[in-house]
Design an enzyme around this catalytic site. Sequence first.
Site, PDB file in Angstrom:
ATOM      1  N   TYR A 453      30.192  41.153  30.077  1.00  8.08           N
ATOM      2  CA  TYR A 453      28.884  41.161  30.726  1.00  8.08           C
ATOM      3  C   TYR A 453      28.872  40.198  31.897  1.00  8.08           C
ATOM      4  O   TYR A 453      28.254  40.461  32.913  1.00  8.08           O
ATOM      5  CB  TYR A 453      27.796  40.829  29.714  1.00  8.08           C
ATOM      6  CG  TYR A 453      27.761  41.852  28.619  1.00  8.08           C
ATOM      7  CD1 TYR A 453      27.253  43.129  28.882  1.00  8.08           C
ATOM      8  CD2 TYR A 453      28.275  41.573  27.375  1.00  8.08           C
ATOM      9  CE1 TYR A 453      27.273  44.095  27.885  1.00  8.08           C
ATOM     10  CE2 TYR A 453      28.285  42.524  26.398  1.00  8.08           C
ATOM     11  CZ  TYR A 453      27.782  43.790  26.639  1.00  8.08           C
ATOM     12  OH  TYR A 453      27.812  44.728  25.671  1.00  8.08           O
ATOM     13  N   GLU A 454      29.592  39.153  31.716  1.00  6.92           N
ATOM     14  CA  GLU A 454      29.686  38.241  32.853  1.00  6.92           C
ATOM     15  C   GLU A 454      30.446  38.922  33.995  1.00  6.92           C
ATOM     16  O   GLU A 454      30.091  38.831  35.147  1.00  6.92           O
ATOM     17  CB  GLU A 454      30.427  36.956  32.440  1.00  6.92           C
ATOM     18  CG  GLU A 454      29.680  36.171  31.403  1.00  6.92           C
ATOM     19  CD  GLU A 454      30.541  35.084  30.790  1.00  6.92           C
ATOM     20  OE1 GLU A 454      30.036  34.369  29.945  1.00  6.92           O
ATOM     21  OE2 GLU A 454      31.723  34.974  31.177  1.00  6.92           O
ATOM     22  N   LEU A 455      31.488  39.591  33.549  1.00 10.45           N
ATOM     23  CA  LEU A 455      32.322  40.245  34.547  1.00 10.45           C
ATOM     24  C   LEU A 455      31.553  41.335  35.285  1.00 10.45           C
ATOM     25  O   LEU A 455      31.702  41.531  36.481  1.00 10.45           O
ATOM     26  CB  LEU A 455      33.521  40.866  33.834  1.00 10.45           C
ATOM     27  CG  LEU A 455      34.544  41.561  34.712  1.00 10.45           C
ATOM     28  CD1 LEU A 455      35.187  40.583  35.652  1.00 10.45           C
ATOM     29  CD2 LEU A 455      35.589  42.235  33.840  1.00 10.45           C
TER      30      LEU A 455
END
Length: 540
Positions: A453-455
């Site tokens: 999700y960060e990515l």
Amino acid sequence: MRLREILLTLLVLMFIISMSEETCTSRLHITAVEGEPFYLKYCSSSAKHENKTTTMKWYKNQLHGPVELSSSSSPRIILLGYVLEFWPVELNDSGSYSFRMGNDTYDWKLNVIRRSKHSCFTEKQVISKVVEVKKSLQIACEHSYYQKLANRTLLYKNCGKIENNQNPFLRKNAEFKDQGYYTCMFLLHHNGKLFNVTKTFNITIVGDKSNIIPALLGPKLTPVKVELGKDVQLNCSALLNEKDVIYWNIWKENGKDPNVHEEEVMKIRTSEGKWLASKTLRIENVNKKNLNFLYNCTAASKGGIDTKSFILLKKEDMVDIPGHIFTRGMIVAVLISVVVVCLVTVGFIYRVDLVLFYRHFMGRDETLADGKTYDAFVSYLKECQPENGEEHTFAVETLPRVLEKHFGYKLCIFERDVMPGGAVVDEIHSLIEKSRRLIIVLSKSYMSNEVRYELESGLHEALVERKIKIILIEFTPVGDFTFLPQSLKLLKSHRVLKWKADKSLSYNSRFWKNLLYLMPAKAVKPCKDEAEVLPVLSQS
Ligand SMILES: *[C@@H]1O[C@H](CO)[C@@H](O)[C@H](O)[C@H]1NC(C)=O
Ligand SMILES: *[C@@H]1O[C@H](CO)[C@@H](O)[C@H](O)[C@H]1NC(C)=O
Ligand SMILES: *[C@@H]1O[C@H](CO)[C@@H](O)[C@H](O)[C@H]1NC(C)=O
Ligand SMILES: *[C@@H]1O[C@H](CO)[C@@H](O)[C@H](O)[C@H]1NC(C)=O
Ligand SMILES: *[C@@H]1O[C@H](CO)[C@@H](O)[C@H](O)[C@H]1NC(C)=O
Ligand SMILES: *[C@@H]1O[C@H](CO)[C@@H](O)[C@H](O)[C@H]1NC(C)=O
């Protein structure tokens, strides 16, 4: 008397004669057909005013003198005053008959003939009619005496029934095919027996009697291109009268050429009764003497003649492409197309190898001027079991070993290359910006990892804004890609590479070739000291 009155009188006279002819029997010699009803009727000029009581007598004249006929002399005979009826007439009724009334006597000679066994009519009893073609042909089944007694009337043509039995009446414009025997058959019931009376017309269709001037078809002069040594046929056709002739003038001063033959004339009758005649001139093995000579064809009748000419000209040699050259040309063209199709197919199948070869051969390098640091940023599942996961080994060891050591690329692997600390998302963002490709190693667990999700945010920006090229490596079969960010799903399928641990080890395997194909072209020469098979995974 004026002409009109004469004509009128004539008409009236003809009418009276025909009336009396039809209803009474004025002819002396009469022929009848055995088996048919038959009658004799005395032609009385003033029948209506006769004294009804005057005795009328019928006689049959035998060798020893006349014998009076009465209803008892034969069950087939009926006496009705002026009329003697036979139901039917038979062969032995032939002979001489007399009618007597007062002082008046009338005699007939009756000849009863045999009925034809194989035909619906008797040939001696036909009424001949000649009809000109295209003129009106009429056949009306009428019988002045028996028609009113007939229950049905049938019309036959050449003994085949014509399907017009309610009202047997034929009227049409005559054609040649209408020629034939038309038989009217009246069916009568008498004393419970069925009889028939026939009346047959022999219809002959003749052509238009006017003569035409013969006309040859086609132009006056017909040039015919020929090749020497070949045969040629000249067809001369004309529209003619029946007796006209058509012929070729083929005689030269010194006789006719031996290779010139006149064929028999062929004639077809036209629907107008004229003739379409054609006569062919056959010239075998054409030679120079046949060229430039006028072969004349003439149609001649009493009314005039018509002539037309044919002339043979040598065909120019180079006008047409000779057959064998044309065939060869076709074969070459087909072969070339086949080769082109094969090349395109092969090129498509081996496009990866071709592109790699081309890059290698030309020393192409797209990485020099774009100001980026890394050739690819590698994204993979990191956190859960960092050190022993297969993805981890693949991403941190196998990929760099091949791409960096063997092929000379520079990879950015977050875990390896980024110093701990700092905001992870910002870091990722800027690293992706500095990279030419984004390699994502997909596995089943990739989706469940929070790093994703960060990515994703960085990824999305990179995709949308920078148009970075993405390479997906399916490390373990994923099956469905629904968990992927929307933008990733749009990737073309050839940008998804499948890693197969057993087949993809060799540097020459399709996996690495495809990966190199998707990587930017780079001219850096790799060091060649690596083994052909990767040691890392072959151990596990
Ligand atoms: C008709 O004939 C009968 C006898 O045959 C005779 O008595 C009579 O006068 C005749 N009448 C006419 C009008 O001739
Ligand atoms: C019918 O007519 C044709 C042509 O006129 C003739 O040849 C033929 O003999 C005739 N047939 C009979 C049976 O009279
Ligand atoms: C034929 O016509 C006659 C009168 O013309 C009649 O009496 C008879 O019944 C008819 N027969 C048939 C079978 O129609
Ligand atoms: C017409 O009458 C003859 C003799 O009676 C017979 O042989 C023939 O079959 C009859 N034809 C038809 C169509 O009834
Ligand atoms: C000759 O030409 C006529 C009319 O075009 C045609 O009917 C006929 O069949 C031809 N004959 C040959 C032998 O080709
Ligand atoms: C053919 O006709 C032409 C003109 O119509 C004439 O000059 C020529 O002599 C004729 N040839 C023969 C062989 O009759």
